[in-house]
Design a protein around this motif. Structure first.
Motif, PDB file in Angstrom:
ATOM      1  N   GLY A 141      77.223   9.086 -13.163  1.00 36.04           N
ATOM      2  CA  GLY A 141      76.459   7.936 -12.656  1.00 36.04           C
ATOM      3  C   GLY A 141      75.369   7.511 -13.630  1.00 36.04           C
ATOM      4  N   VAL A 142      74.694   8.485 -14.247  1.00 38.53           N
ATOM      5  CA  VAL A 142      73.648   8.171 -15.231  1.00 38.53           C
ATOM      6  C   VAL A 142      74.254   7.394 -16.403  1.00 38.53           C
ATOM      7  N   ALA A 157      80.266   2.409  -6.416  1.00 37.94           N
ATOM      8  CA  ALA A 157      78.870   2.157  -6.060  1.00 37.94           C
ATOM      9  C   ALA A 157      78.719   1.820  -4.579  1.00 37.94           C
ATOM     10  N   LEU A 178      80.130  10.188  -4.245  1.00 39.19           N
ATOM     11  CA  LEU A 178      79.702   8.835  -4.645  1.00 39.19           C
ATOM     12  C   LEU A 178      78.226   8.572  -4.356  1.00 39.19           C
ATOM     13  N   PHE A 198      75.916  10.755  -4.980  1.00 38.53           N
ATOM     14  CA  PHE A 198      75.251  11.292  -6.170  1.00 38.53           C
ATOM     15  C   PHE A 198      75.477  10.382  -7.373  1.00 38.53           C
ATOM     16  N   MET A 199      76.666   9.770  -7.410  1.00 33.19           N
ATOM     17  CA  MET A 199      76.926   8.834  -8.502  1.00 33.19           C
ATOM     18  C   MET A 199      75.980   7.644  -8.415  1.00 33.19           C
ATOM     19  N   LEU A 200      75.749   7.156  -7.198  1.00 31.38           N
ATOM     20  CA  LEU A 200      74.829   6.023  -7.016  1.00 31.38           C
ATOM     21  C   LEU A 200      73.413   6.405  -7.454  1.00 31.38           C
ATOM     22  N   GLY A 232      72.727   8.510  -9.704  1.00 25.86           N
ATOM     23  CA  GLY A 232      72.803   8.523 -11.161  1.00 25.86           C
ATOM     24  C   GLY A 232      72.683   7.128 -11.754  1.00 25.86           C
ATOM     25  N   ILE A 233      73.292   6.141 -11.095  1.00 27.67           N
ATOM     26  CA  ILE A 233      73.218   4.759 -11.599  1.00 27.67           C
ATOM     27  C   ILE A 233      71.761   4.300 -11.650  1.00 27.67           C
ATOM     28  N   PHE A 234      71.019   4.577 -10.580  1.00 28.75           N
ATOM     29  CA  PHE A 234      69.590   4.227 -10.557  1.00 28.75           C
ATOM     30  C   PHE A 234      68.868   4.907 -11.730  1.00 28.75           C
ATOM     31  N   LEU A 235      69.149   6.182 -11.890  1.00 34.35           N
ATOM     32  CA  LEU A 235      68.456   6.970 -12.913  1.00 34.35           C
ATOM     33  C   LEU A 235      68.806   6.479 -14.326  1.00 34.35           C
ATOM     34  N   GLY A 236      70.087   6.340 -14.602  1.00 40.23           N
ATOM     35  CA  GLY A 236      70.533   5.903 -15.929  1.00 40.23           C
ATOM     36  C   GLY A 236      70.041   4.500 -16.256  1.00 40.23           C
ATOM     37  N   GLY A 237      70.109   3.609 -15.259  1.00 36.96           N
ATOM     38  CA  GLY A 237      69.620   2.240 -15.464  1.00 36.96           C
ATOM     39  C   GLY A 237      68.134   2.232 -15.759  1.00 36.96           C
ATOM     40  N   PHE A 238      67.391   3.095 -15.050  1.00 38.11           N
ATOM     41  CA  PHE A 238      65.938   3.157 -15.234  1.00 38.11           C
ATOM     42  C   PHE A 238      65.582   3.638 -16.636  1.00 38.11           C
TER      43      PHE A 238
END
Lengths: 391, 174
Positions: free
Chosen positions: A24-25, B39, B77, B79-81, B83-89
């Motif tokens: 996800g990251v 997502a 999913l 946890f994947m979401l 991760g998306i917040f974290l990686g985008g940040f």
């Protein structure tokens, strides 16, 4: 062959959650790098101002598709280790159309809005609140729209086999389409000035050549002896196969197929070998269609199932296919006795029309079968692998 | 390139390179998890969890959310979401692209833009449940696997967007 968390049935473990978080990251990082933390940029595609959505998505699709092509060809991973989202054509076309409307109006989709939120976009926060409300509304209305949700259920279905192509040929075709779409996108952004496109240093030349070479390689490997579908070395002796034939162990009665499908205890795939047209007219609910010519590749994903049952109108085609499948080491394949005609006569035919004497229990079972297989058809589980839920 | 004019901070990555890296991420997900990206699934699970906090009995008895049990967040999913917040940040922070704003055309009122974002959100949230996925789980993952449903969803999404785009163009006018 590597085992995935899905094939090891361990997607709900702490390790899988950690891997999901890390993936996800990377996913969020890519989306932000692509500029998808901006609704203006995302919405640009609907007004032909900014084609980034098409460029990024199509590049990602081609990269992952060709990567999987290599992975399959070299036997790194087997197709059955992957969770393949099922096709429910009506629900996905209707849902897709409505989703596109929501995407265009808001300028966001769920993944990009998450990136928008952490970029400080107020409209992204509002979108996510709306999307949660929309999910809640769906749950609320689900009992009323359940028939839409299962509208056009085709199980696991691949676009290339629906169109009569092989995987590698179709992958090459799609790659050519992608390269074409990339160049048209560049032209659109430069208002069809070829000079301006030529002046852009977008790296598109290099990327175009790279993916075309990769696609040709996937196709070439798919046709060379490296591919496992070309290697016929299973250590199976003709006498073993013929002994099974002699013992009649390759047959299963239609009643037993019906019972096993409804009981749902065994992983059973009912594979229909008739023409697509005949399949579309009627098929046993829960069965999947397969083209005879690509049957071996198609059945790979069911190799670990308890049972694969081949059906056609009569028993001849399944029997011929059965022999070929023995050569490829499929030990779980059976032929449904008397084919679909037998299924009609022995499972679906109303008790009242039958000549033989029936016990009350048998009459009840026939009535149950008729409801399950001729009624709504929804009660029978799909023959595709039980997935974690497509989300 | 010309498409960075509206944003502060560093220019975006080349779209083909970003797409290539996104494709590698998807491939890694296939090879390790055995599933694609997603997502909306995580978001729907979060919704079910919020519902459980307020109306536990109703949500548990409902057919769709109820099937996820009393701990819907116990799912990859979700946890994947996260991760998306974290990686985008991390990416937005390192590239100086964080700024609090409501994105819209200069001449368009913010409240109207937010109303459209909410409406679009409700529609997209509903539709992603109906279609069993969103741009990530169905369009990207489904198409990369060449599933019929993934390709159909992708084409239908753009059809839905383009058919109505004309009526919502003003929100982007400067």
């Amino acid at each position: 062959m590597i085992e995935t968390y899905f094939s090891a049935n361990s997607l709900a473990t702490a390790n899988a959650f950690l891997v999901s978080l890390i993936i996800g990251v990377a996913f969020g990082w890519c989306l932000e790098q692509a500029g998808f933390g901006s609704s203006r940029r995302l919405a640009g595609i609907f007004y032909f101002r900014d084609m980034a959505v098409l460029k990024v998505m199509f590049s990602a699709v081609i990269t992952a598709m060709l990567g999987l092509g290599f992975a399959f060809a070299f036997g790194v991973i087997s197709p059955e280790s992957l969770y393949v989202p099922e096709t429910v054509l009506g629900a996905q076309i209707l849902g897709g159309f409505i989703f596109g409307l929501g995407f265009m109006i808001s300028g966001w989709c769920p993944g990009t809005a998450a990136v928008g939120v952490v970029s400080g976009k107020v409209d992204a926060i509002v979108f996510l609140v709306g999307a949660m409300l929309g999910s809640y509304v769906f749950n609320w209305f689900f009992p009323f729209i359940e028939s839409w949700y299962v509208w056009g259920d085709r199980g696991v279905s691949y676009i290339y086999s629906e169109l009569g192509y092989g995987f590698a040929d179709f992958a090459l075709l799609l790659t050519v389409v992608a390269v074409f779409a990339f160049w048209v996108s560049e032209l659109i952004e430069e208002k069809f000035s070829f000079k301006m496109v030529a002046a852009r240093n977008s790296g598109l030349w290099a990327f175009s050549v790279l993916i075309l070479i990769a696609a040709v390689m996937v196709m070439a490997i798919g046709r060379s002896p490296i591919s496992k579908y070309r290697v016929v070395e299973t250590g199976i002796y003709a006498s073993e196969v013929l002994q099974k034939v002699e013992a009649g162990k390759e047959h299963i009665e239609p009643e037993d197929v019906a019972r096993e499908m409804l009981a749902g205890q065994k992983r059973i795939a009912v594979v229909d070998l008739r023409t697509r047209q005949e399949f579309d007219e009627w098929h046993i609910p829960g069965s999947v269609h397969a083209n005879m010519s690509s049957l071996v590749q198609f059945l790979e994903r069911y190799r670990s199932f308890d049972r694969i049952v081949l059906v056609s109108n009569g028993p001849v085609h399944p029997a011929q296919a059965w022999v070929v499948l023995q050569v490829y080491g499929f030990k779980n394949v059976m032929i449904m006795s008397e084919g679909l005609r037998g299924f009609f006569d022995r499972v679906l035919k109303p008790a009242a029309l039958r000549m033989e004497a029936l016990t009350p229990a048998e009459i009840e079972e026939i009535a149950h079968w008729r409801v399950m297989f001729l009624g709504s058809g929804m009660a029978v589980g799909s023959a595709s692998p039980p997935g974690p839920g497509t989300e | 390139m010309s498409d960075i004019s509206h944003e502060k901070g560093n220019p975006y990555l080349n779209p083909y390179l970003a797409g290539f890296l996104l494709g590698l991420t998807l491939l890694a997900s296939f090879l390790i998890l055995g599933t694609g990206l997603g997502a909306s699934g995580g978001l729907a699970r979060l919704t079910a969890w919020c519902g459980l906090c307020i109306y536990p009995e109703q949500v548990l008895e409902s057919v769709y959310f109820g099937a996820w049990g009393d701990n819907p967040l116990n799912y990859y999913l979700v946890f994947m979401l996260a991760g998306i917040f974290l990686g985008g940040f991390v990416s937005a922070l390192l590239n100086h692209r964080i700024s609090v704003q409501t994105e819209r055309g200069a001449s368009y009122p913010a409240w109207k833009r937010l109303a459209l974002a909410l409406l679009g959100g409700v529609i997209a949230g509903f539709a992603s449940r109906l279609a069993r996925g969103c741009t990530s789980g169905m369009a990207l993952t489904g198409t990369a696997l060449l599933t019929t449903g993934g390709v159909a969803f992708l084409l239908a999404t753009f059809a839905g967007g383009y058919v109505f785009a004309y009526f919502f163009r003003r929100q982007w006018h400067d």
